[in-house]
Design an enzyme around this catalytic site. Structure first.
Site, mmCIF file in Angstrom:
data_model
loop_
_atom_site.group_PDB
_atom_site.id
_atom_site.type_symbol
_atom_site.label_atom_id
_atom_site.label_comp_id
_atom_site.label_asym_id
_atom_site.label_seq_id
_atom_site.Cartn_x
_atom_site.Cartn_y
_atom_site.Cartn_z
ATOM 1 N N HIS A 86 0.053 0.415 -11.269
ATOM 2 C CA HIS A 86 0.977 -0.539 -10.647
ATOM 3 C C HIS A 86 0.533 -1.991 -10.802
ATOM 4 C CE1 HIS A 86 1.897 3.032 -7.858
ATOM 5 N NE2 HIS A 86 3.024 2.786 -8.493
ATOM 6 N N CYS B 190 -1.754 0.393 -0.913
ATOM 7 C CA CYS B 190 -0.935 1.613 -1.018
ATOM 8 C C CYS B 190 -0.786 2.338 0.301
ATOM 9 C CB CYS B 190 -1.549 2.646 -1.957
ATOM 10 S SG CYS B 190 -2.406 2.029 -3.331
HETATM 11 C C1 CIR Z 1 0.025 8.015 -7.789
HETATM 12 O O1 CIR Z 1 -0.379 8.151 -8.946
HETATM 13 O O2 CIR Z 1 1.205 7.813 -7.546
HETATM 14 C C2 CIR Z 1 -0.963 8.107 -6.652
HETATM 15 N N1 CIR Z 1 -1.985 9.035 -6.991
HETATM 16 C C3 CIR Z 1 -1.562 6.737 -6.342
HETATM 17 C C4 CIR Z 1 -0.561 5.761 -5.826
HETATM 18 C C5 CIR Z 1 -1.147 4.425 -5.518
HETATM 19 N N2 CIR Z 1 -0.177 3.572 -4.955
HETATM 20 C C6 CIR Z 1 -0.186 2.246 -5.058
HETATM 21 O O3 CIR Z 1 -1.001 1.683 -5.772
HETATM 22 N N3 CIR Z 1 0.763 1.570 -4.424
#
Ligand code: CIR
Length: 257
Positions: free
Chosen positions: A165, A252
């Site tokens: 992201h 996140c």
């Molecule tokens: C994913 O790959 O979607 C999750 N394992 C990690 C998400 C992290 N989210 C973020 O950076 N907003």
């Protein structure tokens, strides 16, 4: 000024969260993740936020990363359309929490073929920088832009060429200060910010989180810690190691508004 946050407890299925090993390899330990999450919630509360903690949801291994299925702002909430099948249903589970704070006419949805995840969305004053990434496509961005413009915001797309992201590679700290990777340092849209380059070996620490002037910084990244301290921000070091193993970082774990 943030007054509220929404979070979701990690579930046991966390060990099956999507992992690219961009921040290191290993399987998260559930009990440690719970302890780190409890500490995160306690820290936000200590900084004056009212924090809603949703129960863990075993159907969605990555559901503690509530930043991705919604984007919240003054007067408007956008339910996103997460790109990965294993995460897409999280958009249905966040909505009841959003309804506690927003009326129906303030809630909008990103619809297929648009995809979007909140980790790609960075607000600077009234402007949204939106990562064009593996998770947020052009259609998702266009829909988001049209929604937020009705509420007095502007939006522009930023190419994310390095990994997951946008906010893994650039973070706005306030007062025109920004943490960036070498690649984001060259992004023309960021040229007028005071940019501080986080060394490649400390990439994970780009995603530090400013809560009303205090910056939460992941533990174990001394160079980034020093950059932030030298800027004069009070900091709180946070252990997010279990989340790091499945690409999760500080922003996140909450929706802040
Ligand atoms: C994913 O790959 O979607 C999750 N394992 C990690 C998400 C992290 N989210 C973020 O950076 N907003």
């Amino acid at each position: 000024m943030f007054t509220r946050a929404i979070t979701r407890r990690p579930c046991r299925a966390l060990i099956n969260g999507i992992a690219t090993a961009q921040f290191g390899e290993g399987t998260p330990d559930y009990d440690k993740a719970i302890a780190q999450h409890d500490k995160y919630v306690e820290t936000l509360r200590g900084l004056g936020l009212e924090v809603l903690v949703l129960p863990g949801d075993e159907r969605y291994p990555d559901s503690c990363f509530v930043e991705d299925p919604a984007v919240v702002m003054d007067g408007c909430a956008v339910i996103t359309n997460p790109a990965r099948d294993s995460r897409n249903g999280e958009k249905f589970e966040i909505i009841d929490a959003i309804r506690q704070y927003y009326t129906e006419d303030q809630i909008f949805h990103i619809e297929a073929p648009g995809t979007m995840e909140g980790g790609d969305v960075m607000l600077v004053d009234k402007h949204f920088y939106v990562g064009q990434s593996d998770r947020t496509n052009k259609e998702g961005f266009e829909q988001f832009k049209a929604i937020v413009e009705k509420f007095g915001y502007t939006a522009s797309a930023v190419p994310v060429t390095e990994g997951l992201h946008l906010k893994d590679f650039v973070i706005y700290l306030e007062n025109n200060n920004m943490l960036v990777t070498e690649v984001m340092d060259k992004e023309p849209q960021f040229k007028d910010f005071n940019r501080f380059i986080v060394p490649a070996e400390e990439l994970y620490a780009v995603n530090s989180l400013n809560i009303n002037g205090t910056v939460l910084v992941p533990k174990g990244f001394p160079k980034t810690q020093k950059i932030i301290e030298d800027l004069g921000y009070p900091i709180i070091l946070m252990d997010t190691n279990e989340f790091r193993l499945i690409d999760g970082s500080l922003t996140c774990l909450s929706l802040r508004f």
